[in-house]
Design an enzyme around this catalytic site. Structure first.
Site, short mmCIF file in Angstrom:
data_model
loop_
_atom_site.label_atom_id
_atom_site.label_comp_id
_atom_site.label_asym_id
_atom_site.label_seq_id
_atom_site.Cartn_x
_atom_site.Cartn_y
_atom_site.Cartn_z
N CYS A 266 11.41 40.14 -31.91
CA CYS A 266 12.63 39.33 -31.88
C CYS A 266 12.28 37.92 -31.43
O CYS A 266 13.06 37.26 -30.76
CB CYS A 266 13.69 39.95 -30.98
SG CYS A 266 13.17 40.23 -29.28
N GLY B 268 15.88 53.38 -28.23
CA GLY B 268 15.94 54.38 -29.27
C GLY B 268 16.81 54.13 -30.47
O GLY B 268 16.94 55.00 -31.33
N SER B 269 17.41 52.96 -30.60
CA SER B 269 18.28 52.71 -31.76
C SER B 269 17.49 52.75 -33.06
O SER B 269 17.94 53.34 -34.06
CB SER B 269 18.99 51.37 -31.62
OG SER B 269 19.88 51.40 -30.53
#
Length: 867
Positions: free
Chosen positions: A343, A176-177
Site C-alpha cells: 500500500c 485476513g481479508s
C-alpha cells in the site's frame, strides 16, 4: 487504516504513527509534508496535469467500502437484501434539494460483491434509512457475512487466479481479508459440485472412488489448501477469528517470519525398488506476498502519514521486502504465480523490489512479469515505472547509483548509508525488464487509496543468488554509525566514541544478519514502528528526525529475536544467528528450528504459549462408530480426517475435521519446528443429555455444511414457511412436550416424535409468498421438553434483520416463572441454555475483543464509528 510498520496491529500503513491518537488529535494534523509532496511531484510518477487532483484527492477522506463474504450463493443472498430493501430507502432521501448518493457496487469486482459509499457523515446521521442500513451492516459484519475492506486491497487476490485444488500461501496474512478472498476462490463451485455428486450417489450411479470435477474431486469437496501465515502471534489469532467464519477444513494458520518461511514436508512416496523414500516438500501453485510497507498510499485514512512520512521509511524496508519476495519465488511451483503488493507508492518498495528479486532468481529467463492490463476491466490503473529517483534521508534526490558513489567518494557518506544499488532502476541487460507491466493504482483515478500490484510467473526452477551489496549496502552498520557520528559533529561539535569495536564485531560475513537486527525481523518490526524508524521496541510510533544521540538505537540491537521467540545476548551485543540458506539450492529445505552458539543460560524464552498438538483419530476409534450410526452418516464420508487438540489424542469435548492434504502436512511435520496455530473445522461437540443412550455428540454449525449432504433423513426436519423460521429465531427453547408442539406449525408433528439429541433443520425455499427464499441448514437440539435452534444470539439477530427486517428482542422461555412447569424441567432447560450459550466456542474466542487490526486498507470494525 493501513497495517504495515506501525505500532501493535499495524504495519506501515499507519505511516509509522497514529496508533494511539484520539480522533481530535488526528484531525489536528496538517495534511502537508514538503519531502512527501516534492518526491511524488517528480515527473516519473504523474503527468503535470494530474498532480493537482492527485494531491486534492489525497487530502480527502476515503470512502467506506465493504465486501460480501462466504460462499457465492450465500453472499448473493445477503447482497440481495441490500438491493431490495436498503438501497431504495436511501435513494429516496433528499439533502439540500439533491438526492443522496447511495452505496454503489464496485464496477470491476465480480458479481457486484464489493460496494463503496461516499455519503458524508453529517448526512448519514441525519436520516432514519441510514440508521437501518447501519444496523444491517453491523449485524452482518458481526456474523461474518460482510467484511470491511478497502477497495484497492481487494485487487491482489483477484489477480492471483487461484482455483479449487490449488495450494496457496498468504505470507503476511493478518487480519485476513485477503486470505478470506483466497479461501473463497479455493471453494468456488463447491456447492454445485457436492449437489451433483450426492445426486449421483443417491441415484446409484456412483462408483467407489471420489467424484467431482478437477479441484473438487473429493466427492465435490475442494482438494486445495490455503496456508495463511503471520509473524505476529496475536495477529495470527485475529486471523483465525476472521477466517473461521468461512468454516473451511482447507486452512492452516502458521506463525513464522516470512523472510525465512520453512519448507513444509509431505509424506514420502514409496519407491519401486524398495529403497528409502526421498523427502518431499510442498510447492505452492499461488503465493500472495502482501508485504510490510511504509504505507504512504493510505494517507487518506491515515493522517499520520502526512506528519511522519520520511524517505527513510522505504529505505529501511527494502531488504526485508526483497527477501520475502525471493523466498516466495523459491517456494513456488514452476508455472505458478506470485502476487507482490504494497500500500505504498514508493518505487524503492515496489518496482525496485521486483527487479531485485528477479535478478537474484536468475533474471527474466526464470521469472516473468505477467501483463494484467486486460484483467479486471473497469479498474483504472497506471503502468509501473521504468525509471525513478531515490530520495535519501536528507531529502536529496538521486537518479542512479553512480551519482551516489561519486558523492560518497568526494563528500562522504552522510545521509547515504541506507542507499543500495538495487534501489535504483535496473541497468544493463536488466534495463529491458518490462516493469511497466506492474500496476499502480493512484487515489485520484477512482477515489480509492494508493496501491501497487505485480503478478510474477515462475517459468523454470531457480537457484537464488546470495544477497550482495546490491541488496544490503556494503558495511551498512558501520556506515550508518559513521553517518550519525558526522551529524553529531556538525550539530554539537562533540565527537562520538570511536567505533573500531563495532567494525570488529560486525564482520563482512555478518553484514546481512546485522541489517536484519538493525531493521528488525518481520516477526518483530512488521507489527512495530517502521523498520527504519527505531530498534527500540518500546519506542513510540512516530518517526522523528534522528541525530547522533540515537546512535545506540541505530546500531545493532542488544537483543536479537530468534524465530522461536527467544532472544540471544552476549554481554551487551547480540550474536547474529545465521539465517537459513533461503537462496542457495533448489531442493534445500529451510529448517524452522533456530541454531545458535550461545550458551543455554544466555537464551531467554519470550515466545507465545505452546499450542495444543493436532492429533488425528484412528478411523475405527470407538467414539466415531456411534456418531456415524446415530446420524446415519454415509460410508462415503471419510473417517480418517477427524482430529482433536490434546496431547493424549482423546475426543473429550470437540472433534475437528480437516482436508486430506491438511492432515498429511500436520502429521508429516509434527515435531519438526513448524509453528502451526490453527487447522480444522469443529465438526462434533459433546453436549450433555438428560437420558442414557442418547448420542452426546451434536453437529456443530461450523461443520454442518460439510457433513450435511451425507447425513441420513432419520434426524432431518424440513422447514419451508417464513413464520415458522421466525418463531424459532425469536424464541429460545419453545416447548414441545404436552401440546407445545402445536405452536410450531409445519414442523410440530415431526419434532414432537423425534428422539432426543441433535437433529438437522433443512430450510428449503418453495417459491411461495409465505415461503423462505434461501436454502439453509441449521442444527437443532431436542431435549426432554423443548426444542432449540443451536445458533449464537448475534447470528439469530442478524438473520431476523436480514430475512424479516425484524429487530424483535429474543425470548428465552426458561426464564419465565410458570407454576405449571415442574422445577426439574425448568432446571433442565436452564442447564441446556448454559450449554447452548457456549455453542462450542473456543477459549480462543476471548481474543475477539474486536481490537481494530488493519492491513493495507483491510479494516476490522463494526461500521458504527464511520457509518
Amino acid at each position: 487504516m493501513g497495517k504495515r510498520g506501525g505500532k501493535k496491529g499495524s504495519r506501515g500503513g499507519r505511516g509509522g504513527g497514529g496508533a494511539t491518537r484520539t480522533r481530535s488529535q488526528w484531525n489536528d494534523i496538517a495534511k502537508d509534508n514538503e519531502k512527501f509532496e516534492r518526491y511524488y511531484n517528480e515527473p516519473e510518477f504523474l503527468p503535470e496535469e494530474e498532480r493537482e487532483i492527485f494531491w486534492a484527492t489525497m487530502r480527502k477522506d476515503l470512502p467506506n467500502s465493504f465486501r460480501f463474504t462466504g460462499s457465492r450463493g450465500h453472499a448473493l443472498a445477503v447482497q440481495q437484501r441490500l438491493k431490495d430493501h436498503h438501497i431504495p430507502e436511501i435513494t429516496s432521501i433528499k439533502y439540500e434539494n439533491e438526492f443522496v448518493e447511495p452505496p454503489r457496487p464496485v464496477s470491476w469486482y465480480p458479481d457486484q460483491l464489493a460496494w463503496s459509499m461516499t455519503t458524508p457523515k453529517n448526512v448519514i446521521r441525519r436520516f432514519a434509512p441510514f440508521s437501518s442500513f447501519q444496523k444491517f451492516l453491523v449485524a452482518e459484519t458481526d456474523v461474518g457475512n460482510i467484511s470491511r475492506q478497502e477497495v484497492v486491497s481487494m485487487i491482489p487476490p483477484l489477480l492471483i487466479d487461484a482455483r479449487p485444488g490449488m495450494t496457496v500461501l498468504d505470507m503476511c496474512a493478518a487480519p485476513g481479508s485477503k486470505s478470506a478472498q483466497l479461501m473463497e476462490l479455493l471453494h468456488a463451485g463447491e456447492e454445485d459440485a457436492i449437489a451433483q455428486v450426492t445426486e449421483q450417489v443417491n441415484n446409484g450411479n456412483a462408483g467407489p472412488e471420489p467424484l467431482g470435477p478437477e479441484g473438487l474431486n473429493d466427492d465435490g469437496r475442494s482438494t486445495g489448501l490455503l496456508i495463511a501465515n503471520d509473524s505476529d502471534y496475536k495477529r495470527a489469532h485475529m486471523l483465525i477469528h476472521q477466517m473461521k467464519r468461512l468454516s473451511s477444513p482447507n486452512l492452516i494458520v502458521t506463525n513464522h517470519d516470512a523472510t525465512m518461511f520453512p519448507s513444509i514436508k509431505l509424506p514420502a512416496l514409496p519407491t519401486e525398488d524398495g529403497s528409502k523414500p526421498k523427502n518431499r516438500y510442498l510447492k505452492f501453485d499461488r503465493i500472495l506476498a502482501d508485504v510490510p510497507c511504509s504505507g504512504d498510499g493510505t494517507a487518506r485514512k491515515n493522517v499520520g502519514v502526512w506528519k511522519e512520512w520520511t524517505p527513510g521509511n522505504a529505505l529501511g524496508l527494502y531488504s526485508i521486502q526483497s527477501r520475502i519476495l525471493v523466498r516466495a519465488l523459491q517456494m513456488l511451483k514452476v508455472g505458478g504465480r506470485v502476487v507482490y503488493s504494497t500500500c505504498s507508492l514508493n518505487p524503492v518498495e515496489n518496482e525496485a523490489i521486483v527487479a531485485t528479486a528477479i535478478e537474484r532468481c536468475g533474471g527474466a529467463a526464470n521469472v516473468k512479469i505477467v501483463d494484467c492490463s486486460q484483467e479486471l476491466t473497469g479498474l483504472k490503473r497506471a503502468a509501473g515505472l521504468r525509471n525513478w529517483k531515490v530520495m535519501d534521508r536528507e531529502g536529496r534526490l538521486w537518479s542512479n547509483w553512480d551519482e551516489v558513489n561519486a558523492h560518497r567518494n568526494q563528500e562522504g557518506i552522510n545521509g547515504l548509508a541506507r542507499l543500495a544499488e538495487g534501489m535504483f532502476a535496473p541497468t544493463g541487460e536488466a534495463a529491458d525488464l518490462p516493469l511497466d507491466r506492474c500496476m499502480r493504482v493512484y487515489p485520484h483515478q477512482q477515489d480509492t487509496g494508493g496501491f501497487f500490484i505485480t503478478v510474477l510467473e515462475k517459468t523454470s526452477e531457480i537457484r537464488a543468488k546470495p544477497e550482495s551489496s546490491n541488496v544490503i549496502p556494503k558495511a551498512s552498520v558501520a556506515a550508518l554509525a559513521a553517518e550519525l557520528d558526522s551529524k553529531k559533529n556538525e550539530t554539537e561539535g562533540q565527537p562520538l566514541e570511536k567505533l573500531e569495536s563495532l567494525d570488529e564485531l560486525v564482520t563482512p560475513d555478518q553484514e546481512a544478519e546485522a541489517e536484519i537486527a538493525k531493521n528488525a525481523t518481520v516477526a518483530e518490526a512488521a507489527h512495530q514502528p517502521t523498520y527504519a524508524a527505531t530498534l527500540d521496541e518500546s519506542a513510540p510510533v512516530s518517526l522523528p528526525k534522528r541525530d547522533a544521540s540515537d546512535l545506540d538505537e541505530e546500531i545493532p540491537a542488544k537483543r536479537t529475536k530468534l524465530d522461536d521467540g527467544s532472544e540471544v545476548l552476549v554481554g551487551d551485543r547480540p550474536i547474529h544467528t545465521p539465517a537459513p540458506a533461503v537462496g542457495t539450492g533448489i531442493e534445500t529445505p529451510v529448517d524452522s528450528t533456530p541454531t545458535t552458539s550461545a550458551a543455554p543460560s544466555q537464551l531467554k524464552k519470550k515466545g507465545p504459549r505452546q499450542e495444543e498438538p493436532f492429533k488425528y483419530l484412528d478411523p475405527n476409534h470407538e467414539e466415531l462408530g456411534p456418531i456415524f450410526d446415530f446420524y446415519k452418516l454415509s460410508d462415503r464420508f471419510p473417517r480418517d480426517r477427524f482430529m482433536v487438540r490434546n496431547a493424549e489424542g482423546l475426543p473429550t469435548r470437540t472433534v475437528y475435521y480437516t482436508s486430506a492434504l491438511a492432515r498429511d502436512i500436520l502429521v508429516s511435520n509434527e515435531g519438526q519446528g513448524m509453528k502451526f496455530v490453527h487447522c480444522g473445522v469443529k465438526m462434533f461437540v459433546k453436549q450433555d443429555a438428560q437420558r442414557e443412550n442418547v448420542c452426546r455428540w451434536r453437529v456443530q454449525t461450523d461443520g454442518l455444511k460439510i457433513v450435511e449432504p451425507w447425513l441420513g433423513s432419520e434426524r432431518s426436519v424440513v422447514l419451508t414457511q417464513r413464520e415458522t423460521l421466525r418463531r424459532l429465531l425469536v424464541e429460545m427453547f419453545p416447548k414441545v412436550s404436552d401440546d407445545g408442539w402445536k405452536s410450531l406449525g409445519e414442523i410440530g408433528e415431526r419434532v414432537k416424535d423425534i428422539p432426543m439429541g441433535c437433529s438437522i433443520l433443512r430450510v428449503e425455499p418453495t417459491g411461495k409468498e409465505d415461503g423462505v427464499t434461501e436454502r439453509m441448514v441449521l442444527p437443532l437440539w431436542r431435549s426432554l421438553h423443548s426444542l432449540n435452534l443451536m445458533l449464537p444470539k448475534e447470528e439469530r439477530r442478524a438473520m431476523l434483520l436480514r430475512i424479516f427486517n425484524d429487530s424483535t428482542p429474543l425470548i428465552n422461555t426458561t426464564f419465565k416463572k410458570d407454576a405449571e412447569v415442574e422445577p426439574t424441567a425448568e432446571a433442565e432447560e436452564v442447564a441446556l441454555e448454559q450449554e447452548n450459550l457456549e455453542l462450542g466456542q473456543d477459549a480462543q474466542d476471548a481474543v475477539d475483543e474486536r481490537e481494530t487490526y488493519t492491513k493495507d486498507g483491510d479494516e476490522e470494525d463494526r461500521f458504527n464509528t464511520t457509518v
